[in-house]
Design an enzyme around this catalytic site. Structure first.
Site, PDB file in Angstrom:
ATOM      1  CD  GLU A 430       4.908 -23.733  32.159  1.00  0.00           C
ATOM      2  OE1 GLU A 430       5.207 -24.863  31.715  1.00  0.00           O
ATOM      3  OE2 GLU A 430       5.239 -23.369  33.297  1.00  0.00           O
ATOM      4  N   GLY A 431       7.096 -23.078  27.300  1.00  0.00           N
ATOM      5  CA  GLY A 431       7.299 -23.171  25.862  1.00  0.00           C
ATOM      6  C   GLY A 431       7.005 -21.831  25.231  1.00  0.00           C
TER       7      GLY A 431
END
Length: 566
Positions: A430-431
């Site tokens: 998610e980053g």
């Protein structure tokens, strides 16, 4: 030892520290949800997590998922637990009633998923993207797509994926090559491959809803040319779509969750949102996922702390200072420091995460425009902080908890080593945490010269901050303003110090959280971690700001040279 859910602690944080029932009842959709109802929901949630999901933790890790000719078989018990999960209405807690949901405050869903991650991270990966997919479809899909898919996703009857990454393009989504070609009937044909797709194929549900980033013909290059498509595993007519799982990844941890390489071979899909605006639609899903990943960090650290605390209360080793006989490990100062420090992160992190969930609802439902704007500002600035700081602490804190066991922590029978392995990925997906730090400093804080952050710090709810806390807030605002000026001379500067900046923000916010806790209670339960936060955690703020100032000074020293050269 199986982790148990800290229901009493969480009820205290919600009702006494955050006064959450009064906050959500001020919003029309939750006016009838009183504290008693919320307590009943959480009590039943704790029972489900402890009895249906937690016992599968070790099996999921040791047996893992099995790949067989394009099919993925999840570990024993996983399907039955998931079927009970969605049929019990748990995925739909915070979804709107008109979509098949229960219409409860987002914070209750957040507590549930924190518990699930701590009990069985691998299993929880399956429903982990459901709420983000629900929000994405609800706000961006056509009425026809919503009629076909929204309720199935809201209730969890069908699981969903987020298909972004490709082998040649990790976090740089502008390099995505997957294509979507429009068809005369309004559908598209999607072609391409995606990697690292959590739950891309499994046997938990009869259908899987893939949300896929791809390019339309003649789309602009880079991220501005990406569109979002809904591509189901099974088409509405019941036939199998041309979506193929090529293999599942062999991973360091999370063996109970299949991470798939997916191929789309002229697969049928439909556009979600506007052409070339796929990232805008996908970010609805990604931001929801980032808060939940922060909650995973809390849940995993809680599980590690519980194991270490129980072991320290039983195991005897050497003599603690001043003792006359062999002491329990928990009596040694080094162990007390480890355990109290992790407790400080868990308790303070919960206050921040739960407050963020309350702000999500305020941003959606408040009738006060200023309150909506303040809530949106909080969520935009604090979500990357939660994702990065809490997952970083989950891994490093779980490793510290493993240290409590000595050599026993490094062998499988105690279960702590699994938590360390499972927790590591949360810093990546998610980053990555580095990307979260850049998002915070470069894209959000410096974009307005630091005004938004200054406003957030100046309006922190609750009692007035202590003089020391006020000084730290002032120092953070001052250093932000200096960074904004210095970055005009050296555009690389914010990227060098983004990680340090995010940690400094996290510590200021945690100090606020602990002040809220102290205002509500000063009992021994909360005093030990409060002291640990002040003694062992908060001093890091000085180190981080010193690193930033040193880097700014290096830039400042070059200013005359730059001017002379110019």
């Amino acid at each position: 030892m199986q982790a148990r859910q800290a229901l009493t602690d969480i009820q205290f944080l919600l009702t006494e520290v955050l006064q959450a029932p009064a906050q959500w009842q001020a919003l029309a959709p939750f006016a009838d949800t009183d504290g008693e109802l919320a307590a009943q929901v959480l009590e039943e949630a704790a029972k489900f997590v402890d009895t249906a999901v937690a016992p599968l933790q070790r099996t999921g890790d040791e047996v893992g998922c099995r790949f067989d000719a394009g099919k993925v078989h999840t570990p024993p018990g996983f399907r039955d637990a998931y079927q009970a999960f969605w049929q019990g209405g748990w995925p739909a807690l915070a979804c709107a009633p008109e979509d098949g949901g229960q219409g409860l405050p987002a914070v209750l869903e957040c507590v549930l998923f924190e518990w699930l991650a701590g009990a069985n991270h691998g299993w929880t990966m399956a429903p982990g993207l459901l709420h983000g997919a629900y929000e994405c479809i609800k706000h961006h899909a056509s009425d026809a797509l919503k009629a076909q898919y929204l309720e199935k996703v809201a209730t969890g009857e069908w699981l969903a994926t987020m298909c972004l990454t490709e082998a040649h393009a990790g976090s740089d989504l502008g390099l995505v090559r997957t294509r979507g070609v429009p068809q005369p009937d309004g559908s598209v044909r999607v072609n391409g491959s995606k990697i690292f797709i959590s739950g891309g194929e499994h046997d938990l549900t009869d259908n899987i809803v893939h949300l896929v980033l791809a390019r339309l013909p003649d789309a602009p290059a880079g991220p501005k040319g990406l569109s979002l498509f809904l591509v189901p595993k099974v088409l509405p007519d019941g036939t199998r779509n041309a979506v193929v799982c090529e293999r599942i990844e062999e991973k360091m941890g999370l063996h109970g969750s299949p991470t798939c390489v997916m191929r789309f071979d002229d697969a049928t899909g439909w556009l979600v949102g506007e052409p070339n605006r796929g990232l805008a639609a996908m970010f609805v899903m990604m931001n929801a996922a980032r808060l939940h990943v922060g909650l995973q960090g809390i849940g995993l650290l809680e599980a590690a702390w519980q194991k270490a605390s129980a072991y320290a209360a039983e195991r005897r080793q050497m003599r603690a200072p001043g003792a006359k006989d062999t002491s329990l490990i928990q009596d040694h100062p080094a162990i007390r420091r480890i355990l109290a420090t992790q407790r400080a992160w868990i308790d303070g992190g919960r206050v921040l995460a739960y407050h963020t969930a309350l702000q999500l609802d305020a941003a959606k439902h408040s009738t006060d425009a200023a309150a909506r704007a303040a809530a949106q500002r909080w969520c935009a600035l604090v979500t990357p902080v939660l994702k990065a700081a809490l997952t970083d602490q989950a891994f490093h804190g779980a490793s510290a908890c493993l240290q409590v066991f000595g050599g026993h922590g490094y062998v499988r029978e105690w279960g702590i080593e699994q938590i360390v392995r499972d927790a590591r990925v949360a810093m990546i997906y998610e980053g990555t945490n580095e990307i979260q730090a850049i998002d915070l400093l470069v894209r959000k804080v410096l974009a307005d010269g630091g005004d938004g952050l200054a406003a957030l710090l100046a309006t922190l709810p609750g009692a007035a901050p202590s003089p020391a806390a006020s000084a730290r807030c002032h120092a953070l605002v001052e250093i932000t303003q200096t960074l904004a000026v210095a970055a005009q001379t050296d555009p690389e500067l914010p990227y060098w110090v983004a990680d340090d900046y995010l940690r400094a923000v996290a510590l200021v916010l945690l100090e606020w959280a602990w002040q809220r806790i102290a205002t509500a209670s000063n009992t021994p339960r909360w005093q030990a971690p409060a002291n640990a936060f002040a003694q062992w955690v908060l001093p890091e703020f000085g180190m981080r700001t010193a690193i930033i100032r040193q880097r700014i000074a290096q830039v400042s020293e070059s200013w005359p040279k730059t001017a002379a050269t110019a």
